[in-house]
Design a protein around this motif. Sequence first.
Motif, PDB file in Angstrom:
ATOM      1  N   ILE A 184       0.843  -1.200   0.000  1.00  0.00           N
ATOM      2  CA  ILE A 184       0.000   0.000   0.000  1.00  0.00           C
ATOM      3  C   ILE A 184       0.875   1.245   0.000  1.00  0.00           C
ATOM      4  N   LYS A 185       1.882   1.214   0.839  1.00  0.00           N
ATOM      5  CA  LYS A 185       2.805   2.348   0.890  1.00  0.00           C
ATOM      6  C   LYS A 185       3.499   2.516  -0.457  1.00  0.00           C
ATOM      7  N   LEU A 201       2.386   1.657  -3.381  1.00  0.00           N
ATOM      8  CA  LEU A 201       1.462   2.198  -4.377  1.00  0.00           C
ATOM      9  C   LEU A 201       1.350   3.710  -4.232  1.00  0.00           C
ATOM     10  N   GLN A 202       1.327   4.144  -2.968  1.00  0.00           N
ATOM     11  CA  GLN A 202       1.276   5.595  -2.744  1.00  0.00           C
ATOM     12  C   GLN A 202       2.532   6.266  -3.276  1.00  0.00           C
ATOM     13  N   LYS A 248       2.509   6.602  -6.978  1.00  0.00           N
ATOM     14  CA  LYS A 248       1.700   7.744  -7.410  1.00  0.00           C
ATOM     15  C   LYS A 248       2.516   9.033  -7.316  1.00  0.00           C
ATOM     16  N   GLU A 249       3.286   9.116  -6.263  1.00  0.00           N
ATOM     17  CA  GLU A 249       4.034  10.365  -6.070  1.00  0.00           C
ATOM     18  C   GLU A 249       5.199  10.496  -7.039  1.00  0.00           C
TER      19      GLU A 249
END
Lengths: 1137, 322
Positions: free
Chosen positions: B265-266, B268-269, B272-273
Amino acid sequence: MADEAVFDKKKAHRAKLSGRKAEKKKKKNQVDQSNLSARQRNPKAFAIQSAVRAERQFRRREDVIAKKQHIPQVDKTPLDPPPIVVAIVGPPRVGKTTLINNLIKSFIKTNVTSTNGPITIVTSKKRRITLIECNNDINSMIDIAKCADLVLLLCDASFGFEMEIFEFLNICQVHGMPKIMGVLTHLDMIKNAKKLKMTKKTLKHRFWTEVYSGAKLFYLSGIIHGEYLRNEIKNLSRFISVMKFRPLSWRMTHAYMLADRLEDITNQENIRKDPKTSRDVVLYGYVRGVPLMKDSVVHIAGVGDMKISDLSYLPDPCPLPSSEKKRHLMERERQIYAPFSGVGGIVYDKDAVYIELKGSHSHKVEDEETNEKKALLKNVVETKETLDEQMQETGFKLFSGGAVIYPDMLKNDEYLQHSANNERTESSDESNSEAESDSDNDSGIDQSEKDSDAKLPWTNNSESEEENDDMDTEDKFTKNKSKTDADHSSSSDDDEEDFNIKWKEKLTEKATMAYFERQRTTKNIMKLVYNEFEIGNKTKEQEESGGESDAEEIGGIFKKVTITQKKKHKEKEQLDLDECSFFYSLDKPKLRDWLNEANKQLIINSFVTGKRSADEDAAELLKLDDASDGDDEMYGDFEDLETGEKHASDQKTDENKEEVGSKRKPESTKSEILNKKLRLKAKFDAEYDNPDDHRIKGDHSYYENLKAEALKQSELNKSVFESLDEGLRIEVEGFRPGLYVRMLFKNMPSEFVTNFDSSYPLLIGALNMAEQNIGFVSCKVKKHRWYKKILKTNDPLIISLGWRRFQTLPIYSKIEDDLKCRYLKYTPQHVTCNMHFYGPITPQNTGFLALQTVNNNSNEIKKLGFRVAATGSVNEINKSTQIMKKLKLVGTPLKIYKKTAFIKDMFTSTLEVAKFEGARVKTVSGIRGQIKKALNKPEGAFRATFEDKILMSDIVFCRTWFKVDVTRFYAPVVNLLLPIGNKNAWEGMKTKGQLKRERNIIHDANLDSMYTDIVRQPKVFKPLVIPKELQKGLPYKLKPKAKTTTLTKNRKPTILTNRIAVVKSPHEQNVSNVMKMLKTNFEKKMEVQKGMTSERIKKHKKQQEAEEWQKIKRQKELKKKICRHLSKMSNKKQKQM
Amino acid sequence: MPATIHNDVLIYKGSNLFRQRLLLSTLSGRAIKIEEIRSSHDDPGLKEYEVNLIRLLDKITNGSRVELSETGTSMYYQPGILIGGQVSHSCCTQRGIGAPPQGGGEIVFKCPVRRHLRPLQWATWGLVKRIRGVVYALRVSPTMANRVVEAAKGVMLKFLPDVYINTDQCRGPNAGKSPGFGISLIAETNEKTFYCAEAKSAEAGTGEISLPEDLGRECAMKLLDEIHRAGTVDSAFQWILALWMALGQKDVSECVVGPLSDYTIKFLQHLKEFFGVMFKLEVLRTEDDDDSSDDEEKVITAQKIKMTCVGIGYVNISKRTH
C-alpha cells in the motif's frame, strides 16, 4: 472408293458403362466441376515433380511472406480519436491559404474569411481534421513535422521543387514520417501541353524518390475566380477523409497537444503594475498520442520546459455527431472550431467575447440556435463541475474581462452550504459521530473526508453495508466498519441530492445492486490506498475549511484538536519504523493455526488434491460433455460455444445497461450478434474454405501469436476503463487522446503572450520520466551530403531532438577499436561519426537533425542552400563523458650515453615528468624506450632508456591521450518569445568566426602554421669500413676486394650494363642509315676541306717565310753597303787629318 | 505520509520506507529529501545499514549526489543514471539480506538487461501442486536440520503428498561466520506461481532459544498463510509486481493478487508520487459467490484484488545502442 471409306472409318469409342472406370467417371461427374480450382480438378498435374524445385518455390514464397511482416504494434487509437492534423506545407506564394479555404469550403460549405492557427472541422461521421498552415520558417516546419498526421506538400509546378520542400522531407524522415501527399499547383502557368506532361512526370518521379515510389501526387490544374477547381478539391478531400495512418514510435510513447486556443488569466492589476510580470496562461487543445498524465512536465516548442499547474478536460468544442443511424452528416453537424481564426463559437478578445452566429441562414432552423445555446450552457456548467473536481489552486475566468473565480471560493461556498444543510437536517450528535467514526478510519482519513466526499471522484456513489462481507476476513482493512458506512451513506446521499444531480441522472433505476456493490468495494480499496495521499495534497484547503467550521461549531473544536493530535501521534509512530516488505512485520506474528479443522477447510481446496470448481473439475466437465452430446451430436461444438457466449454477452449487456442507460442497449446486443456471427463464419471458413489445406505451409505461428497479442492488448486498453466514471478514469489512465483539455501554466514569460502570433504552431509535448533531466547525450551523426560545409567541434549547433529545439556545443569523435572515443576536430565527409553534447536526456534511437542557423535571412539561406546540416540518432545517455584527444609530446636528446639518454623539452616541470614515469617513448627512427626519472638540472628534462643507442639528431615522441570535456551549454530556441515579425530571427551563440567577421577582426597567421618548402640536404655517408678482424671471418664472396677500392674503373661497365639497348624499327633504321651516310659524307667533306686548308696555310706560310727571308737578306745587304760606305768615309777623314 | 513537493524535490519525513523511496527516486530520476530521520531517538540520524545502501546506489549509478546533514537526520539524494555492469558490494551486517549479523556469506544476483518492460496480464494462479524447501544449518549440529524438516513436513503432508525438503549443512569455512539454522519453503502451483515462506533461528547471543520444531512449524504456517492469501504472486512480491506493471509500456496491465500488504500500500502511494501512476484496484468476486449460499462452509477465501494500471512507458536509458 466406297471400300476405302469403309477402311478409313475408325471404330467409335464406346464408353464403359460398368466396371471400375465407369464407376470412377460417374463419381467424377457427380461433383460440380465448375466450382473447383484447377488443382482440385486435376491434382496429379500439381503433384511435386522435383523436390529441389519445390523446395525453392517454398523458400521463395516464405521469403516474400517474411518480407511483408512488420513487428505488430499495439493500436493505441482511442474510441473517440482526436482530430487528424493535416498540415499544409510549402514555400511561400504557392497557394497554401487558398487550398485551406477551399478545403474548408468543400467540407463544411461555409466561407471562412481569415484562416489563422489550427482549424478543426468535422468531416464525416467518424472523422475530424485539424487544418494547419505552416509558414515559411524552419522552426515552424520542424514543429509541424513533429505533430502532423498528414502533410499536404504544395509545390509550384511552374517553378519545380524548392529547397524548403526537400528540407521539410528531411525533417519528416528524422522525426517520424507522417503521411505525405504532394500537391502541384500553378499548373495553368505551363501553356504547352507537352511540356506540362513532361513537367508532371519529372516532378512525380522526383517526388517518388524522396517519399516512396507510388506516393500520391495531386494536380490542381488552375484557379478560377480565386479558387481551385471544385471537383479536384472534392477528390482531394475524399482522399483526406479515407486516409489511414501508421503509428509512429515517438508519438506512440509521448502525449502531445497542438494548442488551438490561448488565454491569459493573469490578474489585470498585476499587468498594469508591471507589464513584464510573468503570466498565467491557459492553453486548450486535443490530447494526442498517448494518455497525458496529470502532473507531467511538458515542453512547449519555442518556449521551453514547463510544469502543468492545472489540467482539466472540457466538453468537446467540435464534437463528432452522436451515433444515430444515418448515412450522411447533417448540415448542422458540419462544425468548425478555430478560435485563432475567429470562427466557430466564441472569440475571446482582450476585453470582449464575441459569439459567431454562422450567418443569416443559420437562423432559419430554430433547432440550431437552441442547440448552440444549449451547447454553450452545457459548456459552462460542465466546466464548472470539472473544475470543482480537479482544480485546486488555479483561477478560472469565465469571461476574459470578468473576475477570476478561484476554486477555493467555490469550494468554500459549497462547504458552507453543506454544513448548513447538516445543521438543518441532522442533529449535531449525528455529525459528531460521523466525524468521530471517520477519525477511526485506518487510512488516516480525518474530518475533512466530508468535503472530500464532494471532491474525490470515487466517493460520489452512495455506499451500502454489503461490502463488509468481503472485508471481514481481513482485520486490517475493516476497521472502518458498518456504522461509519451507514452514516456515510446517509450523508453522502444528501450530498448527492444537493450537488450531484448529474449523478442521479446517470444512475438509472435499472442499475442493479450488484454493480453498485462492485463499484463501491473498488472504491473502498482505492480509498484505502490513495485517500491519504489525496488529503496530503489538499492540506491547504483542509486548513481553510477547518478554520471556517471552527468558527461555526464550537463542539467541533475539541474534536479537531484530538483528531489532529491522534493523527500526529500516529504519524510519529510510523515515522521511523523498520522497513519490512513482508505481510507481517518483523516481530513474530500471530498466525492462524492451519491445522485446526475449521481453518483447514479454508485452504484445502487450494491444493491439487482438493476439490475443484465446477468448470475445472474433469469429472464434471466430462459429465457435461456427455449430456450435451446426448442432446444432439452434430452441433455439439457450436452449442458449447454459444452457451458460453450467451453467458458472457448477458453479463456485458447488463454492465452496459448500468453505465449508459437504456439507450445503448440495442446497439450493443446488435454488435454482439454481429460478433458472434463473424466468429461462427470464421470458424466455418477455417474448416471448409481452405483449398490449400493439403499443401506444405510455413509455420507463421510466432508472427501470428505476436499479432494476436498486440490485438488483444489494444482491445484491453480500450475496454478496461470504460466502466469507470470519468474522474476516476482520468486519475488512473490519464487524459486519454481525444479529450479536449485545458492546461494552465504559471509564470510564463510575458513575451509569450505579448508577442503571440497564431500563425506559429503551438506544440506542447509531454515528457516521459527522466526526460526533463539534462545530461550528456552521445549519438551518431552524419553530415548531410547536401550541406556545403563540414562541421567543426565546439561550434554552436541547433539540434531538434524529441520535442525540443536547442542550441548546444557538440564534440565530434570517432569510436576506435578499443571503444575509445577519439576526438575529431571536424566531421568526416561521407561517414557517420560520434557526437557528444550536453542536452536533454532522450531515449535511445530517437532521431535528431542539426542546423547551424534557424535564421531566415534570405542572404544566408542563399549562401547555405540547404539548411539541414546533419542528421543522426541517440546512442547513449550518461552523466559524464570520456572523449580523448590524441596528444604527441616531442622532446630532443640532451645527452646520450650507451642506451640511456637525457631528453629535454618534452615536459616543463618535474611534476609532469613524475606523472609520466614508465610511459613509452619512441624516436622517429623507431627505437623504443621508456621514461625513467626526472633530472634535477634543466627543469622538465628526464632520463630515458632505449632499446638501442639513439642519435643526437633523433626526435623523441611520447604518444598519450588527453581528456576533452564537453561544454555544459544548453539553450532552448525560444523563437516564440521574439517580437512579432522577428520570430524567425532567433540567434543564439555565435561561432568565433562569425564574431570575427562581424567585428572585422583579422588575426595574423601563425608563422609556424604556414606551409614552407621543405629543403632537404643530401645526406653524405662515410665509406663503409669493415674491421680487419671481421674481414677475416667473412666468406670470400663477402670479403671486400682490392678492386673495389678503385671505384671509378669498376663503375664504367656497370653503367654500360645498366644501359638499355635501343632497337630501332626499319624505317628508323633507314632514316638513321641515311643520316649516318649524310653525316659520314659531311664529315669526309669537312676533313678534305680541312686538309686543303691546312696545306694552303702551310704553303702560304712558306711563301711568307721566303718573302721575309728575302726582305731580311736585302736589308742585310743594304746595311752592309751602308756600313761599308760609312767606314770608307771615316777612313777618309782620318787620312785628311 | 505523503510527500510535500518543493522545487520539484519530494520531501519526506522519517526513516521508514527508506528503501522504497531511494529505489523509486533512482528509477524516476527525481530528487528526494528525507528529513527528521530518527530525530527524536536516542541515536539520531541514519543507521549504518542505511548509509551502506546509499553507497550501493552510488556504485550502480553515475552522477548521483548525496548530501547528509551533520547530525545525519536529514539527507538529500539527487539520483544519477543507472549504468549497469558488475558491482561487488559488502553489505552491512546490521541488516543483511536474509543472513545473520556476522555475515560471511556471498550472494550472486544477476539481472537481465532489458530496454523496456512488456505489459502484464496475469489473473490465474492455479492450485498448489508441489512443495519444496531447503533447510540450512550452519555451525550447528546437523540434527537440527533434520528436526526442522520433520516439523515442517509434518504440517505440509496434511495437505499435499508431494513435499520434499532438502537439508544443507555446512561445516568449517564454508559455513560462514554466523551459527544458526533456518528454513525456506516454496509452494509451486500448476500455473507456475510460487509462494514462499522462510524462518530462521534466533541470533546467537541474544538469549533467545529457538527450537527446530517450532521453527519448522512456524515456516509451514507462514507458507499456508501465503497459500490462503493466494494471488498470482505472494505477498512479499506484490510491490515488485506493482513496480513492473507501472514501469511497463504505455499499455494496460492487469494482475490479481491477494490482500495487499502494508508495504505494498505504501509502495502504491509512492508510485503515485514518483511516477504519477494510479492503480485501479478492485476487490474481485470469486466465481462461486453465487453458489456460496448453497454451501456455507466454502465461503471465506481471502480477498482477491485486481490491480489494473497503465504503464508509464519506462525506458532503460542507459543501454547503449549501435
